[in-house]
Design a protein around this motif. Structure first.
Motif, mmCIF file in Angstrom:
data_model
loop_
_atom_site.group_PDB
_atom_site.id
_atom_site.type_symbol
_atom_site.label_atom_id
_atom_site.label_comp_id
_atom_site.label_asym_id
_atom_site.label_seq_id
_atom_site.Cartn_x
_atom_site.Cartn_y
_atom_site.Cartn_z
ATOM 1 N N ALA A 33 -4.838 -10.927 -0.728
ATOM 2 C CA ALA A 33 -3.892 -11.553 -1.645
ATOM 3 C C ALA A 33 -4.486 -11.597 -3.046
ATOM 4 N N SER A 34 -3.673 -11.258 -4.029
ATOM 5 C CA SER A 34 -4.078 -11.356 -5.431
ATOM 6 C C SER A 34 -3.813 -12.762 -5.963
ATOM 7 N N TYR A 35 -2.746 -13.372 -5.444
ATOM 8 C CA TYR A 35 -2.322 -14.701 -5.885
ATOM 9 C C TYR A 35 -2.010 -15.538 -4.658
ATOM 10 N N ILE A 36 -2.414 -16.800 -4.690
ATOM 11 C CA ILE A 36 -2.087 -17.750 -3.634
ATOM 12 C C ILE A 36 -1.497 -18.985 -4.298
ATOM 13 N N ARG A 37 -0.719 -19.743 -3.529
ATOM 14 C CA ARG A 37 -0.095 -20.964 -4.040
ATOM 15 C C ARG A 37 -0.666 -22.139 -3.242
ATOM 16 N N ILE A 38 -1.482 -22.950 -3.885
ATOM 17 C CA ILE A 38 -2.180 -24.022 -3.159
ATOM 18 C C ILE A 38 -1.957 -25.390 -3.808
ATOM 19 N N GLY A 39 -0.747 -25.601 -4.283
ATOM 20 C CA GLY A 39 -0.429 -26.869 -4.929
ATOM 21 C C GLY A 39 -0.662 -28.084 -4.053
ATOM 22 N N THR A 40 -0.265 -28.032 -2.790
ATOM 23 C CA THR A 40 -0.447 -29.167 -1.891
ATOM 24 C C THR A 40 -1.924 -29.469 -1.689
ATOM 25 N N ALA A 41 -2.746 -28.434 -1.565
ATOM 26 C CA ALA A 41 -4.180 -28.637 -1.384
ATOM 27 C C ALA A 41 -4.796 -29.294 -2.619
ATOM 28 N N LEU A 42 -4.284 -28.964 -3.783
ATOM 29 C CA LEU A 42 -4.822 -29.514 -5.024
ATOM 30 C C LEU A 42 -4.252 -30.887 -5.375
ATOM 31 N N PHE A 43 -2.940 -31.063 -5.174
ATOM 32 C CA PHE A 43 -2.268 -32.256 -5.669
ATOM 33 C C PHE A 43 -1.708 -33.168 -4.577
ATOM 34 N N GLY A 44 -1.775 -32.729 -3.317
ATOM 35 C CA GLY A 44 -1.233 -33.531 -2.231
ATOM 36 C C GLY A 44 0.242 -33.232 -1.973
ATOM 37 N N LYS A 70 0.833 -1.204 0.000
ATOM 38 C CA LYS A 70 0.000 0.000 0.000
ATOM 39 C C LYS A 70 0.873 1.262 0.000
ATOM 40 N N LYS A 71 1.913 1.280 0.850
ATOM 41 C CA LYS A 71 2.819 2.434 0.929
ATOM 42 C C LYS A 71 3.491 2.721 -0.414
ATOM 43 N N ASN A 72 3.737 1.665 -1.174
ATOM 44 C CA ASN A 72 4.464 1.796 -2.433
ATOM 45 C C ASN A 72 3.554 1.755 -3.663
ATOM 46 N N ASN A 73 2.252 1.868 -3.432
ATOM 47 C CA ASN A 73 1.270 1.846 -4.536
ATOM 48 C C ASN A 73 1.424 0.633 -5.448
ATOM 49 N N LEU A 74 1.624 -0.520 -4.840
ATOM 50 C CA LEU A 74 1.729 -1.768 -5.601
ATOM 51 C C LEU A 74 0.416 -2.520 -5.449
ATOM 52 N N PRO A 75 -0.268 -2.815 -6.550
ATOM 53 C CA PRO A 75 -1.624 -3.354 -6.466
ATOM 54 C C PRO A 75 -1.744 -4.851 -6.163
ATOM 55 N N HIS A 76 -0.654 -5.612 -6.294
ATOM 56 C CA HIS A 76 -0.784 -7.069 -6.164
ATOM 57 C C HIS A 76 0.055 -7.639 -5.035
ATOM 58 N N LEU A 77 -0.497 -8.678 -4.418
ATOM 59 C CA LEU A 77 0.186 -9.425 -3.373
ATOM 60 C C LEU A 77 0.132 -10.909 -3.714
ATOM 61 N N SER A 78 1.278 -11.566 -3.645
ATOM 62 C CA SER A 78 1.333 -13.015 -3.808
ATOM 63 C C SER A 78 1.783 -13.574 -2.466
ATOM 64 N N MET A 79 0.837 -14.168 -1.756
ATOM 65 C CA MET A 79 1.133 -14.674 -0.422
ATOM 66 C C MET A 79 0.088 -15.710 -0.058
ATOM 67 N N GLY A 80 0.499 -16.641 0.740
ATOM 68 C CA GLY A 80 -0.412 -17.688 1.175
ATOM 69 C C GLY A 80 -0.180 -18.969 0.409
ATOM 70 N N MET A 81 -0.137 -20.044 1.157
ATOM 71 C CA MET A 81 0.010 -21.372 0.576
ATOM 72 C C MET A 81 -1.124 -22.231 1.122
ATOM 73 N N SER A 82 -1.088 -23.498 0.821
ATOM 74 C CA SER A 82 -2.194 -24.386 1.171
ATOM 75 C C SER A 82 -2.605 -24.308 2.636
ATOM 76 N N ALA A 83 -1.645 -24.153 3.540
ATOM 77 C CA ALA A 83 -1.952 -24.161 4.969
ATOM 78 C C ALA A 83 -2.448 -22.816 5.498
ATOM 79 N N ASP A 84 -2.200 -21.729 4.765
ATOM 80 C CA ASP A 84 -2.525 -20.412 5.320
ATOM 81 C C ASP A 84 -3.189 -19.468 4.314
ATOM 82 N N TYR A 85 -3.686 -20.011 3.230
ATOM 83 C CA TYR A 85 -4.220 -19.153 2.175
ATOM 84 C C TYR A 85 -5.449 -18.354 2.607
#
Length: 135
Positions: A120-131, A97-112
């Motif tokens: 978050a704009s993008y999350i990584r949930i490979g483990t949730a999808l594929f084990g 927000k301070k830097n006027n950046l519109p996107h956040l990529s954070m969060g994985m299967s355990a904490d998305y």
């Protein structure tokens, strides 16, 4: 994959890590300054992880934007495994927000869910999808 092929394949690059100056200069020579970039932030100051520390972030964003003419669109982080992820996601959201950046990529299967709660704009949930990965 050779980096010269990246320009034709990808429209954004998720991970610019700490001390990538020579790497970034090579990318600029390849014509990648029109791509979209995320900067990885090491919010937990973990020695085993890459990323820019919070106290260096503003300077690094300016360097990437001004000196290298890179299109920085967001920040990404992976919190320490034994820490509350929400605290790290909140730090990242504040910095974006301070830097006027519109996107956040954070969060994985355990904490998305915490990451989504903090926009978050993008999350990584490979483990949730594929084990779990096979070792």
């Amino acid at each position: 994959m050779k980096s010269k092929n990246l320009n034709d394949i990808f429209s954004w690059i998720q991970n610019i890590k700490n001390n990538p100056i020579d790497f970034l200069k090579d990318w600029k020579e390849l014509g990648l300054e029109n791509k979209k970039f995320f900067i990885q932030v090491n919010t937990g100051k973990e020695k085993t992880k890459s990323g820019v520390y919070l106290e260096e972030l503003n300077q690094f964003i300016n360097y990437c934007k001004i000196d290298l003419s890179l299109n920085i669109i967001g920040l990404m982080c992976i919190p320490p495994i034994n820490d509350q992820p929400k605290k790290h996601f909140s730090l990242l959201a504040d910095e974006a927000k301070k830097n006027n950046l519109p996107h956040l990529s954070m969060g994985m299967s355990a904490d998305y869910m915490d990451a989504i709660e903090l926009n978050a704009s993008y999350i990584r949930i490979g483990t949730a999808l594929f084990g779990e990965r096979k070792k």
